[in-house]
Enzyme design. Structure first.
Site, PDB file in Angstrom:
ATOM      1  N   TYR A   1     -10.817 -18.949  52.382  1.00 36.31           N
ATOM      2  CA  TYR A   1     -11.927 -19.840  52.716  1.00 36.31           C
ATOM      3  C   TYR A   1     -12.753 -19.344  53.894  1.00 36.31           C
ATOM      4  O   TYR A   1     -13.705 -20.002  54.301  1.00 36.31           O
ATOM      5  CB  TYR A   1     -11.410 -21.251  53.019  1.00 36.31           C
ATOM      6  CG  TYR A   1     -11.006 -22.025  51.775  1.00 36.31           C
ATOM      7  CD1 TYR A   1     -10.687 -21.387  50.592  1.00 36.31           C
ATOM      8  CD2 TYR A   1     -10.939 -23.412  51.807  1.00 36.31           C
ATOM      9  CE1 TYR A   1     -10.302 -22.099  49.474  1.00 36.31           C
ATOM     10  CE2 TYR A   1     -10.556 -24.135  50.686  1.00 36.31           C
ATOM     11  CZ  TYR A   1     -10.234 -23.472  49.523  1.00 36.31           C
ATOM     12  OH  TYR A   1      -9.849 -24.186  48.417  1.00 36.31           O
TER      13      TYR A   1
ATOM     14  N   ASP B   1       3.907 -21.905  43.769  1.00 37.85           N
ATOM     15  CA  ASP B   1       3.948 -22.408  42.388  1.00 37.85           C
ATOM     16  C   ASP B   1       5.195 -23.255  42.170  1.00 37.85           C
ATOM     17  O   ASP B   1       5.147 -24.346  41.589  1.00 37.85           O
ATOM     18  CB  ASP B   1       3.839 -21.263  41.371  1.00 37.85           C
ATOM     19  CG  ASP B   1       4.585 -20.005  41.781  1.00 37.85           C
ATOM     20  OD1 ASP B   1       5.112 -19.962  42.904  1.00 37.85           O
ATOM     21  OD2 ASP B   1       4.649 -19.057  40.976  1.00 37.85           O
TER      22      ASP B   1
ATOM     23  N   LYS C   1       3.044 -17.426  49.153  1.00 36.69           N
ATOM     24  CA  LYS C   1       3.241 -16.590  47.961  1.00 36.69           C
ATOM     25  C   LYS C   1       3.577 -15.186  48.466  1.00 36.69           C
ATOM     26  O   LYS C   1       2.954 -14.187  48.069  1.00 36.69           O
ATOM     27  CB  LYS C   1       1.952 -16.618  47.115  1.00 36.69           C
ATOM     28  CG  LYS C   1       2.072 -15.991  45.759  1.00 36.69           C
ATOM     29  CD  LYS C   1       2.767 -16.863  44.740  1.00 36.69           C
ATOM     30  CE  LYS C   1       2.925 -16.113  43.426  1.00 36.69           C
ATOM     31  NZ  LYS C   1       3.756 -16.837  42.456  1.00 36.69           N
TER      32      LYS C   1
ATOM     33  N   ASP D   1      -5.366 -26.886  50.481  1.00 37.89           N
ATOM     34  CA  ASP D   1      -6.427 -27.667  49.848  1.00 37.89           C
ATOM     35  C   ASP D   1      -5.919 -28.241  48.519  1.00 37.89           C
ATOM     36  O   ASP D   1      -6.063 -29.438  48.230  1.00 37.89           O
ATOM     37  CB  ASP D   1      -7.627 -26.732  49.610  1.00 37.89           C
ATOM     38  CG  ASP D   1      -8.870 -27.483  49.195  1.00 37.89           C
ATOM     39  OD1 ASP D   1      -8.870 -28.727  49.271  1.00 37.89           O
ATOM     40  OD2 ASP D   1      -9.842 -26.824  48.783  1.00 37.89           O
TER      41      ASP D   1
END
Ligand code: NAD
Length: 340
Positions: free
Chosen positions: A124, A205, A171, A229
């Protein structure tokens, strides 16, 4: 001494929600001095911008603001007020609690999560460019300083609010350097809180699946910007959606408390919209100011009124207006004993 707070009513349903919330916050017995300043669509004609300088100066001076939603004009060249505030005030932490409310029709009964999202970097940061005509590249920035800062914020929040565990979400199995650094920073900070707050990590995930299957296993989550987010909306969905989702953007110089939802222009001026999300954002403000017991009393009053179901707004299946909901919360607060 009174807390001087900047109050930005905002656009659409904002002014009604802000008035309802101000009345409830005053009814907690804490002394507030409200500095009301207007931002948003209504001031563009007068100032040429939805965020006049004096609004920013007011927040900088008071260091605390509570705001209603602001309409982002589409295609008129104005930057989002929310993004501008975040950048101008260095609001690096986005705080989004998601707690089940009895009486709301949701899949789960016992969700009590706090999502802490890093607000300044990651994908972002907006550093992207075309690589030739048919490929685009977006750069993911993760720094040790920003990662340690958000991790410390999450642990400090956990300690101040009696939470038991912080889970870092990443991740790092794939993005070994960037998310690896985020995880390393969280692990380093966690060592300072050993014995006080538990620490663990999850791959994003897997985290999403687990939140849907067994959300009660989790407590405070800390995430880089993009995952934060997405996961914070997921968490809001677990407890009844955006109408009851409070939020805060917090930095070292200032903190701005606001609901997650927008200005719902079609309901503006009708005394119809649900003020719960802004009231609960007010609860976060009370916690930030150190009034944890009063925050819990106020939040409980809001939850009790919803559970009772006789003074709820249309979106929760009721027929009460915004101001009647506020009246019901205030009358609960007046009945509940003042603590601390
Ligand atoms: P929205 O949240 O305003 O509305 C989505 C739906 O939820 C609508 O059906 C609306 O009526 C309903 N809703 C929202 N809040 C409610 C409440 N408190 N009580 C009852 N019903 C409620 O989202 P949108 O329509 O996508 O956006 C409208 C405007 O708000 C846009 O200009 C957008 O840019 C702005 N916005 C501002 C903020 C902010 O200031 N933080 C956040 C999101 C959207």
């Amino acid at each position: 001494m009174a807390h001087r707070v900047t109050l930005i009513p905002g656009d659409g349903i904002g002014p009604e929600l802000a008035e309802a919330t101000r009345r409830v916050l005053d009814a907690t017995g804490i002394d507030f001095e409200w500095e009301v300043v207007e931002a948003g669509e209504a001031v563009i004609a007068e100032y040429g911008t939805p965020l006049p300088d004096h609004v920013l100066e007011s927040i900088k001076r008071n260091r605390i603001a509570i705001k209603g939603p602001i309409t982002t004009p589409v295609g008129k060249g104005f930057r989002s007020v929310n993004v501008t505030l975040r950048q101008a005030l260095g609001l690096y932490a986005n705080l989004r609690p998601a707690r089940s409310i009895k009486g709301l029709d949701t899949r789960y009964e016992d969700v009590d999560l706090v999502i802490v999202r890093e607000n300044t970097e990651d994908l972002y940061a907006g550093i992207e460019h075309m690589v030739g005509p048919d490929a685009a590249e977006s750069i993911k920035i993760i720094t040790r300083a920003a990662s340690e800062r958000i991790a410390r914020f999450a642990f400090d929040y956990a300690v101040a609010n009696g939470r038991r565990k912080v889970t870092a979400v990443h991740k790092a199995n794939i993005m070994k350097l960037s998310d690896g650094l985020f995880l390393e920073a969280c692990t380093t900070v966690a060592a300072d809180y050993a014995g006080k707050v538990e620490f663990e990590d999850r791959i994003v995930d897997n985290m999403c699946m687990q939140l849907v299957q067994k959300p009660d296993l989790y407590d405070v989550l800390v995430l880089p910007n993009l995952y934060g987010d997405i996961v914070s909306d997921l968490a809001a969905g677990l407890v009844g959606g955006l109408g009851v989702a409070p939020g805060a953007n917090i930095g070292t110089e200032a903190a701005v408390f606001e609901p997650v939802h927008g200005s719902a222009p079609k309901y503006a001026g009708q005394n119809k919209a649900n003020p719960t999300a802004l009231m609960l954002s007010g609860g976060l403000m009370l916690r930030h100011l150190g009034h944890v017991a009063e925050a819990e009393r106020m939040e409980q009053a809001v939850r009790d009124v919803i559970a009772e179901g006789t003074a709820t707004t249309y979106d929760l299946g009721g027929t009460a207006g915004t101001s009647q909901f506020a009246d019901a919360v205030i009358s609960r607060l007046e009945r509940a004993p003042t603590s601390a």
